[in-house]
Design a protein around this motif. Structure first.
Motif, PDB file in Angstrom:
ATOM      1  N   LEU A 143     -11.711  97.559 -75.855  1.00 12.55           N
ATOM      2  CA  LEU A 143     -12.536  97.486 -77.062  1.00 12.55           C
ATOM      3  C   LEU A 143     -13.570  98.600 -77.083  1.00 12.55           C
ATOM      4  CD1 LEU A 143     -11.188  94.649 -77.026  1.00 12.55           C
ATOM      5  CD2 LEU A 143     -13.329  93.740 -77.944  1.00 12.55           C
ATOM      6  N   TYR A 144     -14.221  98.815 -75.930  1.00 17.32           N
ATOM      7  CA  TYR A 144     -15.272  99.832 -75.878  1.00 17.32           C
ATOM      8  C   TYR A 144     -14.740 101.237 -76.157  1.00 17.32           C
ATOM      9  CZ  TYR A 144     -18.969  96.777 -74.084  1.00 17.32           C
ATOM     10  OH  TYR A 144     -19.933  95.809 -73.958  1.00 17.32           O
ATOM     11  N   ARG A 145     -13.512 101.497 -75.742  1.00 16.34           N
ATOM     12  CA  ARG A 145     -12.944 102.830 -75.979  1.00 16.34           C
ATOM     13  C   ARG A 145     -12.788 103.098 -77.472  1.00 16.34           C
ATOM     14  NH1 ARG A 145      -9.706 101.830 -71.327  1.00 16.34           N
ATOM     15  NH2 ARG A 145      -7.975 101.105 -72.624  1.00 16.34           N
ATOM     16  N   ARG A 146     -12.481 102.074 -78.216  1.00 16.03           N
ATOM     17  CA  ARG A 146     -12.264 102.245 -79.650  1.00 16.03           C
ATOM     18  C   ARG A 146     -13.541 102.083 -80.464  1.00 16.03           C
ATOM     19  NH1 ARG A 146      -7.780 100.739 -77.261  1.00 16.03           N
ATOM     20  NH2 ARG A 146      -5.734 101.330 -78.126  1.00 16.03           N
ATOM     21  N   TRP A 147     -14.391 101.145 -80.053  1.00 12.59           N
ATOM     22  CA  TRP A 147     -15.613 100.844 -80.793  1.00 12.59           C
ATOM     23  C   TRP A 147     -16.767 100.774 -79.799  1.00 12.59           C
ATOM     24  CZ3 TRP A 147     -11.185  97.588 -81.328  1.00 12.59           C
ATOM     25  CH2 TRP A 147     -10.421  97.855 -82.464  1.00 12.59           C
ATOM     26  N   PRO A 148     -17.440 101.899 -79.530  1.00 14.15           N
ATOM     27  CA  PRO A 148     -18.501 101.939 -78.503  1.00 14.15           C
ATOM     28  C   PRO A 148     -19.669 101.004 -78.798  1.00 14.15           C
ATOM     29  CG  PRO A 148     -17.790 104.157 -79.102  1.00 14.15           C
ATOM     30  CD  PRO A 148     -17.170 103.231 -80.090  1.00 14.15           C
ATOM     31  N   GLN A 149     -19.931 100.739 -80.076  1.00 13.48           N
ATOM     32  CA  GLN A 149     -21.027  99.852 -80.454  1.00 13.48           C
ATOM     33  C   GLN A 149     -20.469  98.601 -81.128  1.00 13.48           C
ATOM     34  OE1 GLN A 149     -24.139 100.600 -79.572  1.00 13.48           O
ATOM     35  NE2 GLN A 149     -23.480 102.585 -78.748  1.00 13.48           N
ATOM     36  N   ARG A 150     -21.180  97.487 -80.933  1.00  6.65           N
ATOM     37  CA  ARG A 150     -20.714  96.235 -81.536  1.00  6.65           C
ATOM     38  C   ARG A 150     -20.646  96.350 -83.059  1.00  6.65           C
ATOM     39  NH1 ARG A 150     -23.296  90.215 -81.357  1.00  6.65           N
ATOM     40  NH2 ARG A 150     -25.238  91.380 -81.622  1.00  6.65           N
ATOM     41  N   GLU A 151     -21.577  97.093 -83.643  1.00  5.12           N
ATOM     42  CA  GLU A 151     -21.561  97.257 -85.097  1.00  5.12           C
ATOM     43  C   GLU A 151     -20.309  97.994 -85.549  1.00  5.12           C
ATOM     44  OE1 GLU A 151     -24.459  98.738 -88.745  1.00  5.12           O
ATOM     45  OE2 GLU A 151     -24.957  99.234 -86.682  1.00  5.12           O
ATOM     46  N   ASP A 152     -19.824  98.946 -84.735  1.00  2.00           N
ATOM     47  CA  ASP A 152     -18.591  99.658 -85.069  1.00  2.00           C
ATOM     48  C   ASP A 152     -17.419  98.681 -85.179  1.00  2.00           C
ATOM     49  OD1 ASP A 152     -20.050 102.022 -84.873  1.00  2.00           O
ATOM     50  OD2 ASP A 152     -19.482 102.337 -82.772  1.00  2.00           O
ATOM     51  N   LEU A 153     -17.340  97.770 -84.222  1.00  2.00           N
ATOM     52  CA  LEU A 153     -16.268  96.786 -84.229  1.00  2.00           C
ATOM     53  C   LEU A 153     -16.428  95.828 -85.411  1.00  2.00           C
ATOM     54  CD1 LEU A 153     -13.812  95.377 -83.097  1.00  2.00           C
ATOM     55  CD2 LEU A 153     -15.270  94.305 -81.353  1.00  2.00           C
ATOM     56  N   LEU A 154     -17.652  95.464 -85.728  1.00  3.51           N
ATOM     57  CA  LEU A 154     -17.892  94.580 -86.861  1.00  3.51           C
ATOM     58  C   LEU A 154     -17.409  95.223 -88.164  1.00  3.51           C
ATOM     59  CD1 LEU A 154     -19.185  92.018 -88.099  1.00  3.51           C
ATOM     60  CD2 LEU A 154     -21.293  93.354 -88.332  1.00  3.51           C
ATOM     61  N   ILE A 155     -17.774  96.480 -88.389  1.00  6.36           N
ATOM     62  CA  ILE A 155     -17.377  97.163 -89.623  1.00  6.36           C
ATOM     63  C   ILE A 155     -15.859  97.306 -89.686  1.00  6.36           C
ATOM     64  CG2 ILE A 155     -17.531  99.298 -90.941  1.00  6.36           C
ATOM     65  CD1 ILE A 155     -20.053  97.532 -90.997  1.00  6.36           C
ATOM     66  N   ALA A 156     -15.218  97.626 -88.566  1.00  5.21           N
ATOM     67  CA  ALA A 156     -13.758  97.726 -88.543  1.00  5.21           C
ATOM     68  C   ALA A 156     -13.121  96.386 -88.885  1.00  5.21           C
ATOM     69  CB  ALA A 156     -13.290  98.202 -87.173  1.00  5.21           C
ATOM     70  N   THR A 157     -13.690  95.311 -88.377  1.00  4.95           N
ATOM     71  CA  THR A 157     -13.173  93.971 -88.631  1.00  4.95           C
ATOM     72  C   THR A 157     -13.321  93.595 -90.100  1.00  4.95           C
ATOM     73  OG1 THR A 157     -13.695  93.262 -86.385  1.00  4.95           O
ATOM     74  CG2 THR A 157     -13.423  91.535 -88.035  1.00  4.95           C
ATOM     75  N   LEU A 158     -14.499  93.842 -90.651  1.00  5.81           N
ATOM     76  CA  LEU A 158     -14.736  93.488 -92.046  1.00  5.81           C
ATOM     77  C   LEU A 158     -13.899  94.350 -92.991  1.00  5.81           C
ATOM     78  CD1 LEU A 158     -18.605  92.964 -92.016  1.00  5.81           C
ATOM     79  CD2 LEU A 158     -16.800  91.235 -91.856  1.00  5.81           C
ATOM     80  N   THR A 159     -13.739  95.623 -92.649  1.00  5.38           N
ATOM     81  CA  THR A 159     -12.924  96.512 -93.481  1.00  5.38           C
ATOM     82  C   THR A 159     -11.497  96.007 -93.563  1.00  5.38           C
ATOM     83  OG1 THR A 159     -14.292  98.431 -92.920  1.00  5.38           O
ATOM     84  CG2 THR A 159     -12.079  98.874 -93.740  1.00  5.38           C
ATOM     85  N   ARG A 160     -10.977  95.523 -92.453  1.00  2.00           N
ATOM     86  CA  ARG A 160      -9.593  95.011 -92.434  1.00  2.00           C
ATOM     87  C   ARG A 160      -9.455  93.743 -93.265  1.00  2.00           C
ATOM     88  NH1 ARG A 160      -4.621  94.487 -90.404  1.00  2.00           N
ATOM     89  NH2 ARG A 160      -3.977  92.546 -89.373  1.00  2.00           N
TER      90      ARG A 160
END
Length: 206
Positions: free
Chosen positions: A54-71
């Motif tokens: 997960l960290y390799r793709r989304w270094p920050q938790r907010e990055d993962l959140l935005i990717a999740t919501l975008t999907r």
């Protein structure tokens, strides 16, 4: 002789397949636990992978959140009925039917995120919209100008987007879908007169 893959042999997920599995798991965690429970540990466990992936793709938790919501924030189809009033009603009814549960869910489950980042739902919505995509009601107004329903004059974003903002307000106040009569009232008695158009499709004063 090489070993043949059997049905029981696990397939290693890569690329988009892996990222989709992670963002699907992240969405489930967000729905169940909210932003406070939206952790790399919980998401990795739900997705059946490791935190470093997960960290390799989304270094920050907010990055993962935005990717999740975008999907999981499906773009709306913009109606083109030939009438500004009918376009607005159709779009708001679609928002009401398809987005009410998600809007309410995100407002509740992302309360900690908004407090932590000092942002609001409008800021988040702007981040989820592709950079080259105009707000839906701006498109409706542009088409109405082209058809001659509206005069071609400058209009503020607040005025143009007012129907969506009012419907969202009603959703969050009632924590439920908006009654259809409220949607009609927003369009006919608030927005169209503000734009200088009667509910019958003629310009005010004609």
């Amino acid at each position: 002789m090489s070993e043949r893959r059997t049905e029981s042999t696990p397939t290693r997920r890569r690329g988009a397949t892996l990222e989709n599995a992670i963002t699907d798991a992240a969405w489930e965690v967000l729905v169940e636990l909210g932003y406070s429970g939206f952790t790399y540990e919980a998401i990795a466990a739900r997705a059946g992978t490791s935190k470093p992936v997960l960290y390799r793709r989304w270094p920050q938790r907010e990055d993962l959140l935005i990717a999740t919501l975008t999907r999981h924030w499906r773009p709306l189809d913009i109606p083109d009925t030939g009438s500004l009033r009918q376009d607005a009603l159709t779009l708001l009814r679609t928002v009401n039917a398809e987005r009410a549960r998600t809007v309410i869910l995100l407002r509740v489950q992302l309360a900690d995120y908004f407090r932590e980042t000092g942002t609001n739902f409008g800021d988040l919505r702007s981040r989820l919209r592709p950079g080259d995509q105009r707000p839906p009601f701006a498109t409706l107004v542009d088409r109405a100008v082209e058809r001659g329903e509206l005069t071609d004059v400058p209009r503020s974003d607040r005025v143009v987007n007012l129907p969506f903002d009012l419907v969202r307000h009603d959703m969050l106040m009632a924590m439920a879908e908006v009654p259809d009569e409220n949607i009609v009232e927003i369009v006919d008695t608030v927005w169209l007169p503000l734009l200088g158009v009667s509910p019958h499709g003629t310009r005010a004063g004609q």
